[in-house]
Design an enzyme around this catalytic site. Structure first.
Site, PDB file in Angstrom:
ATOM      1  N   ASP A  96      -8.006   4.392   5.028  1.00  0.00           N
ATOM      2  CA  ASP A  96      -7.052   3.620   4.539  1.00  0.00           C
ATOM      3  C   ASP A  96      -5.682   4.511   3.765  1.00  0.00           C
ATOM      4  O   ASP A  96      -6.195   5.466   3.500  1.00  0.00           O
ATOM      5  CB  ASP A  96      -7.467   2.650   3.645  1.00  0.00           C
ATOM      6  CG  ASP A  96      -6.259   1.438   2.837  1.00  0.00           C
ATOM      7  OD1 ASP A  96      -6.631   0.589   3.730  1.00  0.00           O
ATOM      8  OD2 ASP A  96      -5.673   1.874   2.066  1.00  0.00           O
TER       9      ASP A  96
ATOM     10  N   ASN B 176       6.035   0.678   2.089  1.00  0.00           N
ATOM     11  CA  ASN B 176       6.696  -0.334   2.468  1.00  0.00           C
ATOM     12  C   ASN B 176       7.898  -0.767   1.730  1.00  0.00           C
ATOM     13  O   ASN B 176       9.114  -0.891   2.084  1.00  0.00           O
ATOM     14  CB  ASN B 176       5.744  -1.287   3.177  1.00  0.00           C
ATOM     15  CG  ASN B 176       5.433  -1.428   4.609  1.00  0.00           C
ATOM     16  OD1 ASN B 176       5.981  -0.652   5.125  1.00  0.00           O
ATOM     17  ND2 ASN B 176       4.471  -1.772   4.817  1.00  0.00           N
TER      18      ASN B 176
ATOM     19  N   HIS C 265      10.089  -1.763   6.301  1.00  0.00           N
ATOM     20  CA  HIS C 265       8.796  -1.951   7.107  1.00  0.00           C
ATOM     21  C   HIS C 265       9.120  -0.958   8.121  1.00  0.00           C
ATOM     22  O   HIS C 265       7.928  -0.551   8.907  1.00  0.00           O
ATOM     23  CB  HIS C 265       8.870  -3.247   7.570  1.00  0.00           C
ATOM     24  CG  HIS C 265       7.919  -4.241   6.476  1.00  0.00           C
ATOM     25  ND1 HIS C 265       6.629  -4.390   6.253  1.00  0.00           N
ATOM     26  CD2 HIS C 265       8.706  -4.904   5.486  1.00  0.00           C
ATOM     27  CE1 HIS C 265       6.388  -5.019   5.342  1.00  0.00           C
ATOM     28  NE2 HIS C 265       7.448  -5.650   4.614  1.00  0.00           N
TER      29      HIS C 265
ATOM     30  N   ASP D  88       6.288   1.523   9.610  1.00  0.00           N
ATOM     31  CA  ASP D  88       5.738   1.370  10.842  1.00  0.00           C
ATOM     32  C   ASP D  88       5.486   2.654  11.515  1.00  0.00           C
ATOM     33  O   ASP D  88       4.547   3.263  12.041  1.00  0.00           O
ATOM     34  CB  ASP D  88       6.233   0.513  11.684  1.00  0.00           C
ATOM     35  CG  ASP D  88       5.928  -0.793  11.784  1.00  0.00           C
ATOM     36  OD1 ASP D  88       5.074  -1.248  10.788  1.00  0.00           O
ATOM     37  OD2 ASP D  88       6.817  -1.832  12.498  1.00  0.00           O
TER      38      ASP D  88
ATOM     39  N   GLU E 210      -2.742  -1.279   7.200  1.00  0.00           N
ATOM     40  CA  GLU E 210      -2.822   0.313   7.400  1.00  0.00           C
ATOM     41  C   GLU E 210      -4.233   0.893   7.124  1.00  0.00           C
ATOM     42  O   GLU E 210      -4.495   1.867   6.587  1.00  0.00           O
ATOM     43  CB  GLU E 210      -1.916   0.767   5.731  1.00  0.00           C
ATOM     44  CG  GLU E 210      -2.830   0.419   4.563  1.00  0.00           C
ATOM     45  CD  GLU E 210      -2.574  -0.976   4.239  1.00  0.00           C
ATOM     46  OE1 GLU E 210      -2.305  -1.949   4.999  1.00  0.00           O
ATOM     47  OE2 GLU E 210      -2.651  -1.350   2.607  1.00  0.00           O
TER      48      GLU E 210
END
Ligand SMILES: [Mg+2]
Length: 312
Positions: free
Chosen positions: A183, A191, A196, A200, A227
């Protein structure tokens, strides 16, 4: 039509593989000479060979003679259609038996097409191409359905499928198997801070790092969701899995993706839960997955940017 075909070949990166099965060498040679530049041609001169060639070579399509001594073409078709690894390979029968009943039998056995002998080269060439286009398109759709659109690594569906396959294999061989649950730390803040799109990009980079650390073709790295990533390591004990997880942690730090949290200059890190077990009959792989998840939680509560591991 040819444009579609050419694009499919480019996307795939290799020529289609055609298995030609005929007990007459002269017939094989004819097909070989016709298509050798366009396709990768594999040959078999009897039924047994055809089946073993299919297992070893995984052709994209089969041109199959019906009349052969020993196992005939119909029987070869029956066998191939009954096996999970070969049932989706399209089969074109090449036959001098041109009665309707023969042709219908071929289709009933699952053939994609029947072409009359003696072969008309233009007919064979056109039909072969049509069936290859269908096959390559089906392959492409299937692989798209199993790939995560953002990162290009395996998706959750692929992971779920592969996990069951690998687990059964480990049980049969009484081999260890390990799972890594990975994770990205403080990803929500990342973010919020960068947006975003940047988020990404960060996930793409992390996926690349994880993938680069797992070197063996049997290891699978997948996006588990959001994630979170997951890694299946068949035939790998706890020690091996921990070593790999450490490499992932190190490589992520080395990459030094900036993450400026409040009042500090910092980088993106990951946390990893590691769980390992030996494949045992009657046990579900879910307990291994849950153990890896619990270890991930441990790594998080112990301060992140670390791993936590357990053997169950
Ligand atoms: Mg024959």
């Amino acid at each position: 039509m040819h444009a579609i075909f050419d694009r499919l070949i480019v996307e795939r990166g290799s020529k289609p593989k055609v298995l030609v099965v005929d007990d007459q060498a002269v017939n094989i040679r004819l097909v070989h000479d016709l298509f050798k530049d366009e396709y990768d041609i594999v040959m078999a001169t009897n039924g047994e060979q055809a089946i073993s060639q299919c297992d070893a070579q995984m052709p994209d399509i089969i041109l199959l003679d019906v009349v052969m001594p020993g196992i005939d073409g119909y029987e070869v078709c029956r066998i191939l259609k009954s096996k999970p690894n070969t049932k989706n390979i399209p089969i074109i029968f090449l036959t001098s038996k041109t009665e309707d009943a023969e042709e219908i039998l071929g289709f009933q056995l699952g053939a994609a097409d029947c072409i009359a002998k003696p072969i008309n080269q233009l007919v064979l060439s056109a039909r072969l191409k049509t069936h290859l286009i269908l096959k390559l398109q089906t392959d492409a759709l299937r692989s798209m359905a199993l790939i995560d659109g953002l990162t290009g690594i395996a998706n959750r569906r692929r992971f779920d499928e592969q996990l069951q396959i690998d687990w059964r294999q480990c049980i049969r061989q009484e081999q260890p198997m390990s799972i890594l649950m990975i994770d990205v730390d403080y990803f929500k803040q990342y973010n919020d801070l960068y947006g975003h799109l940047k988020g990404d990009e960060c996930l793409v980079q992390i996926a690349k790092i994880l993938k680069s650390v797992t070197q063996r073709p049997i290891d699978l790295v997948a996006r588990y969701g959001g994630e979170e990533f997951v890694c299946i390591l068949p035939n790998t004990d706890l020690k091996g899995a921990v070593k790999l997880a450490e490499q992932m942690l190190t490589k992520t730090r080395t990459q030094a993706i900036p993450q400026n949290k409040t009042n500090e200059n910092s980088i993106v890190t990951i946390s990893i839960g590691v769980a390992s077990t030996i494949g045992t009959h009657g046990r579900s792989v879910d307990s291994l997955l849950e153990a890896a998840d619990t270890q991930l939680y441990e790594a998080k509560t112990n301060g992140r940017d670390r791993l936590s591991a357990i053997k169950i």
